[in-house]
Design a protein around this motif. Structure first.
Motif, mmCIF file in Angstrom:
data_model
loop_
_atom_site.group_PDB
_atom_site.id
_atom_site.type_symbol
_atom_site.label_atom_id
_atom_site.label_comp_id
_atom_site.label_asym_id
_atom_site.label_seq_id
_atom_site.Cartn_x
_atom_site.Cartn_y
_atom_site.Cartn_z
ATOM 1 N N LEU A 218 26.491 36.204 29.793
ATOM 2 C CA LEU A 218 27.952 36.113 29.855
ATOM 3 C C LEU A 218 28.552 37.358 30.498
ATOM 4 O O LEU A 218 29.534 37.275 31.241
ATOM 5 N N PHE A 219 27.955 38.520 30.206
ATOM 6 C CA PHE A 219 28.449 39.764 30.794
ATOM 7 C C PHE A 219 28.271 39.742 32.314
ATOM 8 O O PHE A 219 29.171 40.161 33.062
ATOM 9 N N ALA A 220 27.135 39.244 32.775
ATOM 10 C CA ALA A 220 26.892 39.180 34.223
ATOM 11 C C ALA A 220 27.878 38.243 34.904
ATOM 12 O O ALA A 220 28.412 38.556 35.979
ATOM 13 N N THR A 221 28.155 37.095 34.290
ATOM 14 C CA THR A 221 29.110 36.160 34.877
ATOM 15 C C THR A 221 30.519 36.729 34.875
ATOM 16 O O THR A 221 31.262 36.591 35.856
ATOM 17 N N LEU A 222 30.898 37.375 33.777
ATOM 18 C CA LEU A 222 32.221 37.997 33.708
ATOM 19 C C LEU A 222 32.371 39.054 34.791
ATOM 20 O O LEU A 222 33.400 39.124 35.474
ATOM 21 N N SER A 223 31.355 39.879 34.966
ATOM 22 C CA SER A 223 31.403 40.929 35.983
ATOM 23 C C SER A 223 31.546 40.337 37.379
ATOM 24 O O SER A 223 32.292 40.850 38.218
ATOM 25 N N ALA A 224 30.828 39.232 37.626
ATOM 26 C CA ALA A 224 30.859 38.611 38.947
ATOM 27 C C ALA A 224 32.218 37.994 39.251
ATOM 28 O O ALA A 224 32.647 37.958 40.407
ATOM 29 N N ARG A 225 32.913 37.524 38.235
ATOM 30 C CA ARG A 225 34.181 36.818 38.445
ATOM 31 C C ARG A 225 35.396 37.674 38.109
ATOM 32 O O ARG A 225 36.526 37.190 38.151
ATOM 33 N N ALA A 226 35.167 38.916 37.757
ATOM 34 C CA ALA A 226 36.267 39.766 37.297
ATOM 35 C C ALA A 226 37.371 39.902 38.332
ATOM 36 O O ALA A 226 38.557 39.918 37.995
ATOM 37 N N GLY A 227 36.995 40.003 39.615
ATOM 38 C CA GLY A 227 37.997 40.200 40.655
ATOM 39 C C GLY A 227 39.025 39.099 40.714
ATOM 40 O O GLY A 227 40.197 39.340 41.011
ATOM 41 N N GLU A 228 38.611 37.863 40.430
ATOM 42 C CA GLU A 228 39.533 36.736 40.507
ATOM 43 C C GLU A 228 40.087 36.330 39.150
ATOM 44 O O GLU A 228 41.181 35.763 39.058
ATOM 45 N N ALA A 229 39.334 36.631 38.076
ATOM 46 C CA ALA A 229 39.711 36.128 36.752
ATOM 47 C C ALA A 229 40.474 37.140 35.900
ATOM 48 O O ALA A 229 41.210 36.748 34.992
ATOM 49 N N LEU A 257 24.945 50.244 36.223
ATOM 50 C CA LEU A 257 25.071 50.633 37.626
ATOM 51 C C LEU A 257 25.344 49.425 38.517
ATOM 52 O O LEU A 257 26.093 49.527 39.501
ATOM 53 N N GLU A 258 24.778 48.281 38.169
ATOM 54 C CA GLU A 258 25.077 47.062 38.935
ATOM 55 C C GLU A 258 26.554 46.705 38.816
ATOM 56 O O GLU A 258 27.193 46.308 39.792
ATOM 57 N N LEU A 259 27.101 46.876 37.608
ATOM 58 C CA LEU A 259 28.525 46.619 37.416
ATOM 59 C C LEU A 259 29.370 47.553 38.274
ATOM 60 O O LEU A 259 30.306 47.115 38.953
ATOM 61 N N LEU A 260 29.046 48.849 38.274
ATOM 62 C CA LEU A 260 29.806 49.800 39.075
ATOM 63 C C LEU A 260 29.705 49.477 40.560
ATOM 64 O O LEU A 260 30.698 49.576 41.294
ATOM 65 N N GLY A 261 28.516 49.082 40.995
ATOM 66 C CA GLY A 261 28.354 48.712 42.396
ATOM 67 C C GLY A 261 29.199 47.503 42.770
ATOM 68 O O GLY A 261 29.792 47.451 43.856
ATOM 69 N N ARG A 262 29.282 46.544 41.860
ATOM 70 C CA ARG A 262 30.084 45.353 42.123
ATOM 71 C C ARG A 262 31.573 45.688 42.215
ATOM 72 O O ARG A 262 32.303 45.147 43.024
ATOM 73 N N PHE A 263 32.029 46.626 41.361
ATOM 74 C CA PHE A 263 33.439 46.965 41.318
ATOM 75 C C PHE A 263 33.820 47.983 42.393
ATOM 76 O O PHE A 263 35.001 48.265 42.577
ATOM 77 N N GLY A 264 32.838 48.562 43.075
ATOM 78 C CA GLY A 264 33.133 49.572 44.084
ATOM 79 C C GLY A 264 33.995 49.049 45.215
ATOM 80 O O GLY A 264 34.705 49.821 45.864
ATOM 81 N N GLY A 265 33.933 47.757 45.467
ATOM 82 C CA GLY A 265 34.742 47.172 46.529
ATOM 83 C C GLY A 265 36.035 46.561 46.045
ATOM 84 O O GLY A 265 36.672 45.799 46.781
ATOM 85 N N ASP A 266 36.450 46.878 44.821
ATOM 86 C CA ASP A 266 37.677 46.309 44.282
ATOM 87 C C ASP A 266 38.868 46.705 45.151
ATOM 88 O O ASP A 266 38.994 47.866 45.543
ATOM 89 N N PRO A 267 39.756 45.770 45.462
ATOM 90 C CA PRO A 267 40.898 46.097 46.341
ATOM 91 C C PRO A 267 41.936 47.000 45.703
ATOM 92 O O PRO A 267 42.739 47.600 46.421
ATOM 93 N N ASP A 268 41.938 47.102 44.365
ATOM 94 C CA ASP A 268 42.924 47.959 43.725
ATOM 95 C C ASP A 268 42.418 49.395 43.691
ATOM 96 O O ASP A 268 41.307 49.654 43.210
ATOM 97 N N PRO A 269 43.202 50.363 44.179
ATOM 98 C CA PRO A 269 42.722 51.753 44.226
ATOM 99 C C PRO A 269 42.450 52.346 42.853
ATOM 100 O O PRO A 269 41.583 53.210 42.715
ATOM 101 N N ALA A 274 38.348 54.471 39.449
ATOM 102 C CA ALA A 274 37.674 54.519 38.153
ATOM 103 C C ALA A 274 36.162 54.405 38.311
ATOM 104 O O ALA A 274 35.396 55.030 37.567
ATOM 105 N N VAL A 275 35.722 53.625 39.286
ATOM 106 C CA VAL A 275 34.278 53.501 39.546
ATOM 107 C C VAL A 275 33.699 54.863 39.910
ATOM 108 O O VAL A 275 32.631 55.255 39.411
ATOM 109 N N VAL A 276 34.384 55.599 40.778
ATOM 110 C CA VAL A 276 33.909 56.931 41.176
ATOM 111 C C VAL A 276 33.847 57.849 39.960
ATOM 112 O O VAL A 276 32.878 58.603 39.774
#
Length: 299
Positions: A218-229, A257-269, A274-276
């Motif tokens: 569930l955590f992996a799915t949430l992380s993958a869909r966080a940008g839209e959900a 670290l996989e979560l941080l990598g996924r969020f590194g491209g988030d459009p919100d500054p 926060a990832v950095v």
């Protein structure tokens, strides 16, 4: 330093609020002469944390900051209009008089029909923070449990809370929000309008004063869909919660670290920044010593 700027300017107390907001200061490190009270905390919403160099933690109004967060959780549980009505009733009843915390709890309870007085003492009068765990039971049912949060290797006496929990749940292209009071160690809830559950955000609107965990899938799915959900506030809370789970030994470092990598491209500054910040906090324990070049490439 990388990813942030450290400013060591001397700022007079009376100019501190204006300076923090103008310069968009995220973190404040104070010495003994600086007071961080209610007015500053309220006036500087961009502050993410406040620290004290040396002695003098009494100069930081930690109690007020926690109380503000807990009341925000209660407001989300009762609803904004109901909460406002309860506060107005409380102010009218005690105008030109003396009041204490339980007077406000009773006013909020009378306005909402909920036992607010049973909820707040657990958060305000005892230490620690709860860890809320959510796991699927099949179809659209969830089991929700609580225990005291602790960092890995630290033994803490068990505590219990009455927790206003709000879950945002997605499944089959539909999203639903479920709110309830977790009064005991465990309860089961059904999500109306859903036949299956694909992901769960256990802290809807990031308003709850608790840590949370879900099973790895569930955590992996949430992380993958966080940008839209999830909202920006919820995505920031997800990152902060993941850091706490890492510290508690509840989340593997590679998943973190996989979560941080996924969020590194988030459009919100704010999220990308926060990832950095999260990467900078873990770069030494998680690998920079062993492989500086690999870590720099990942970052």
């Amino acid at each position: 330093t990388e990813g942030f700027t450290i400013t060591t300017d001397f700022v007079p107390q009376e100019e501190l609020i204006a300076y923090i907001n103008k310069e968009k200061v995220d973190a404040l490190l104070v010495r003994s002469a600086t007071k961080v009270r209610k007015d500053l905390i309220d006036a500087c919403p961009n502050l993410k944390f406040i620290a004290r160099g040396g002695v003098g933690m009494d100069n930081i109004d930690v109690t007020y900051a926690k109380g503000k967060a807990v009341l925000g959780m209660v407001e989300g549980w009762l609803g904004e209009e109901t909460f406002r009505r309860g506060v107005h009733d409380y102010l009218r009843a005690h105008a030109w008089g003396v009041a204490v915390g339980p007077d406000l709890w009773r006013a909020l309870g009378a306005a909402s029909g909920r036992d607010v007085a049973a909820v707040l003492p657990g958060f305000l009068d005892q230490p620690g923070v709860p860890l809320v765990s959510v796991e699927p039971l099949g179809a659209a049912r969830l089991r929700v449990t609580q225990r005291r949060y602790a960092t890995a290797g630290v033994e803490m006496p068990p505590l219990a809370w009455k927790i206003p929990v709000r879950l945002r749940v997605g499944g089959g292209g539909t999203t639903a929000t479920v709110g309830f009071l977790l009064e005991g160690p465990s309860t089961e809830v059904e999500v109306p309008g859903l036949e299956t559950i694909d992901w769960v955000m256990p802290n809807a609107d990031a308003a709850g004063y608790y840590r949370w965990r879900v099973p790895p899938a569930l955590f992996a799915t949430l992380s993958a869909r966080a940008g839209e959900a999830l909202t920006v506030r919820e995505r920031l809370a997800l990152l902060g919660n993941a850091s706490a789970l890492l510290s508690a030994g509840e989340l593997a470092a590679d998943d973190y670290l996989e979560l941080l990598g996924r969020f590194g491209g988030d459009p919100d500054p704010a999220v990308a920044g926060a990832v950095v910040e999260h990467l900078d906090r873990v770069k030494e324990p998680l690998g920079e010593r062993a492989s500086p070049a690999a870590w720099a490439g990942f970052r």
